[in-house]
Design a protein around this motif. Structure first.
Motif, mmCIF file in Angstrom:
data_model
loop_
_atom_site.group_PDB
_atom_site.id
_atom_site.type_symbol
_atom_site.label_atom_id
_atom_site.label_comp_id
_atom_site.label_asym_id
_atom_site.label_seq_id
_atom_site.Cartn_x
_atom_site.Cartn_y
_atom_site.Cartn_z
ATOM 1 N N UNK A 217 12.346 -2.003 7.336
ATOM 2 C CA UNK A 217 11.005 -2.468 6.960
ATOM 3 C C UNK A 217 10.412 -3.402 8.013
ATOM 4 N N UNK A 218 9.116 -3.575 7.938
ATOM 5 C CA UNK A 218 8.390 -4.346 8.943
ATOM 6 C C UNK A 218 8.089 -5.754 8.435
ATOM 7 N N UNK A 219 7.987 -6.671 9.387
ATOM 8 C CA UNK A 219 7.587 -8.040 9.055
ATOM 9 C C UNK A 219 6.079 -8.128 8.847
ATOM 10 N N UNK A 220 5.337 -7.263 9.547
ATOM 11 C CA UNK A 220 3.883 -7.282 9.490
ATOM 12 C C UNK A 220 3.365 -5.851 9.463
ATOM 13 N N UNK A 221 2.391 -5.584 8.599
ATOM 14 C CA UNK A 221 1.662 -4.316 8.607
ATOM 15 C C UNK A 221 0.187 -4.628 8.832
ATOM 16 N N UNK A 222 -0.427 -3.933 9.781
ATOM 17 C CA UNK A 222 -1.841 -4.124 10.084
ATOM 18 C C UNK A 222 -2.632 -2.903 9.642
ATOM 19 N N UNK A 223 -3.607 -3.128 8.774
ATOM 20 C CA UNK A 223 -4.525 -2.083 8.322
ATOM 21 C C UNK A 223 -5.939 -2.526 8.702
ATOM 22 N N UNK A 224 -6.260 -2.349 9.952
ATOM 23 C CA UNK A 224 -7.553 -2.811 10.455
ATOM 24 C C UNK A 224 -8.542 -1.646 10.513
ATOM 25 N N UNK A 225 -9.534 -1.694 9.617
ATOM 26 C CA UNK A 225 -10.595 -0.688 9.562
ATOM 27 C C UNK A 225 -10.050 0.727 9.394
ATOM 28 N N UNK A 226 -9.026 0.868 8.559
ATOM 29 C CA UNK A 226 -8.474 2.189 8.258
ATOM 30 C C UNK A 226 -8.580 2.530 6.773
ATOM 31 N N UNK A 227 -8.436 1.532 5.892
ATOM 32 C CA UNK A 227 -8.521 1.809 4.453
ATOM 33 C C UNK A 227 -9.907 2.342 4.098
ATOM 34 N N UNK A 228 -10.925 1.787 4.694
ATOM 35 C CA UNK A 228 -12.298 2.219 4.416
ATOM 36 C C UNK A 228 -12.582 3.622 4.928
ATOM 37 N N UNK A 229 -11.750 4.128 5.841
ATOM 38 C CA UNK A 229 -11.945 5.472 6.387
ATOM 39 C C UNK A 229 -11.575 6.543 5.373
ATOM 40 N N UNK A 230 -10.708 6.206 4.409
ATOM 41 C CA UNK A 230 -10.267 7.167 3.404
ATOM 42 C C UNK A 230 -11.372 7.367 2.378
ATOM 43 N N UNK A 231 -11.738 8.622 2.136
ATOM 44 C CA UNK A 231 -12.831 8.909 1.222
ATOM 45 C C UNK A 231 -12.474 8.767 -0.243
ATOM 46 N N UNK A 232 -11.219 8.985 -0.599
ATOM 47 C CA UNK A 232 -10.789 8.972 -1.990
ATOM 48 C C UNK A 232 -10.311 7.571 -2.376
ATOM 49 N N UNK A 233 -10.925 6.923 -3.378
ATOM 50 C CA UNK A 233 -10.490 5.579 -3.791
ATOM 51 C C UNK A 233 -9.022 5.517 -4.194
ATOM 52 N N UNK A 234 -8.507 6.587 -4.788
ATOM 53 C CA UNK A 234 -7.099 6.601 -5.181
ATOM 54 C C UNK A 234 -6.205 6.498 -3.950
ATOM 55 N N UNK A 235 -6.564 7.218 -2.902
ATOM 56 C CA UNK A 235 -5.776 7.176 -1.668
ATOM 57 C C UNK A 235 -5.861 5.814 -0.991
ATOM 58 N N UNK A 236 -6.995 5.130 -1.157
ATOM 59 C CA UNK A 236 -7.098 3.775 -0.616
ATOM 60 C C UNK A 236 -6.073 2.867 -1.291
ATOM 61 N N UNK A 237 -5.968 3.032 -2.613
ATOM 62 C CA UNK A 237 -4.948 2.274 -3.329
ATOM 63 C C UNK A 237 -3.548 2.648 -2.891
ATOM 64 N N UNK A 238 -3.334 3.939 -2.626
ATOM 65 C CA UNK A 238 -2.028 4.394 -2.142
ATOM 66 C C UNK A 238 -1.673 3.727 -0.811
#
Length: 303
Positions: A217-238
């Protein structure tokens, strides 16, 4: 005086490396994915826009098309009427063709890379690194950082003495970035210190050839301007749940969203978003809003 005629720019066929043809899939409702074929794509020079405003406008429109595609995909799954399905398929095809005409995911990533240039504001890691230092994380053991949707493998190059970066993206634009779907990563087991590697050996059976990168596992995960790219709200939660699965206990999540996702949404605001992240086990350490972006740093305090 004789009339002068400006030379008309000729369209050029986009050239893609073998690793990016056809373009990789984009998640939509359920398990269905978009595949935009750009092997015959014709684009015009100057497609990225001459100004940051124009580039941002085109990026926002691309986001809108992805949301439309996701909604149409969900609508198709909910109906059994052949006529209705045919009509939805036509709409899906029209949206897909418009994304292809814009340049598809290749264009989107080149536009985003231009947007993170110093001339247009810089990359978001430059805000995040001082926060890691403020937490004294540069003084201890070297951090393992997963950079999701990485546009450059050099974003944390200055910090390589204390940050070990694993950059991934759906459509790698550089040799140093691994082509990998974030949601396809098999989370490692963290039930005991010895199980971090041993219990996840079966990850080699995964469909990805990069599974060796994710055994620990990682100490840090970066999600910079990627969650908003997903069109499906369920997948954003995933994606947010996947970040939990890939972090060590007390690990850190760096999350960046367009400010409009927080301040101009019918479904979300800062308080609601904080409640969501708290439910997932995160404690918010930092938040910062600029004219365009919302920055957040969380610590995984419970799972």
């Amino acid at each position: 005086m004789p009339k002068t005629h400006s030379k008309r720019r000729r369209p050029v066929t986009a050239q893609h490396s073998p690793a990016s043809t056809p373009l990789p899939p984009i998640h939509i409702s359920g398990h269905e994915k978009i595949i935009i074929d750009t092997t015959q794509l014709t684009v015009s020079r100057g497609k990225l826009g001459k100004s940051s405003t124009e580039t941002r406008r085109r990026i926002n429109h691309f986001h809108t098309l992805i949301k439309q595609y996701a909604k149409l995909g969900a609508l198709k799954q909910q109906t059994s009427d052949p006529q209705a399905i045919s009509e939805v398929d036509e709409q899906i095809q029209a949206v897909s063709e418009e994304m292809t005409q814009m340049g598809g995911l290749d264009w989107y990533q080149r536009a985003s890379l231009l947007g993170q240039s110093k001339q247009r504001g810089g990359d978001t890691s430059r805000w995040f690194v001082p926060k890691l230092r403020e937490l004294d994380l540069h003084k201890g053991q070297k951090l393992r950082l997963l950079d999701v949707g990485a546009l450059s493998c050099l974003n944390y190059a200055k910090e390589r003495a204390w940050i070990d970066v694993t950059p991934i993206d759906l459509n790698s634009q550089e040799p140093g970035i691994y082509q990998q779907d974030f949601l396809d990563i098999k989370p490692p087991s963290v039930t005991s210190p010895n199980s971090k590697v041993e219990d996840n050996k079966d990850a080699e059976d995964s469909t990805t050839s990069n599974s060796h990168l994710f055994r620990v596992p990682f100490d840090v995960v970066c999600l910079s301007l990627v969650v908003n790219f997903i069109g499906d709200p369920v997948k954003r939660g995933d994606m947010l749940r996947q970040a939990v699965q890939l972090l060590v206990p007390n690990g850190y999540l760096f999350l960046v969203l367009p400010l409009s996702c927080i301040t101009n949404s019918r479904y979300l605001n800062d308080d609601h978003f904080l409640a969501i992240m708290t439910h997932l086990g995160f404690t918010q350490l930092f938040s910062h809003h600029t004219a365009k972006l919302a920055y957040y740093v969380y610590k995984l305090t419970s799972q």
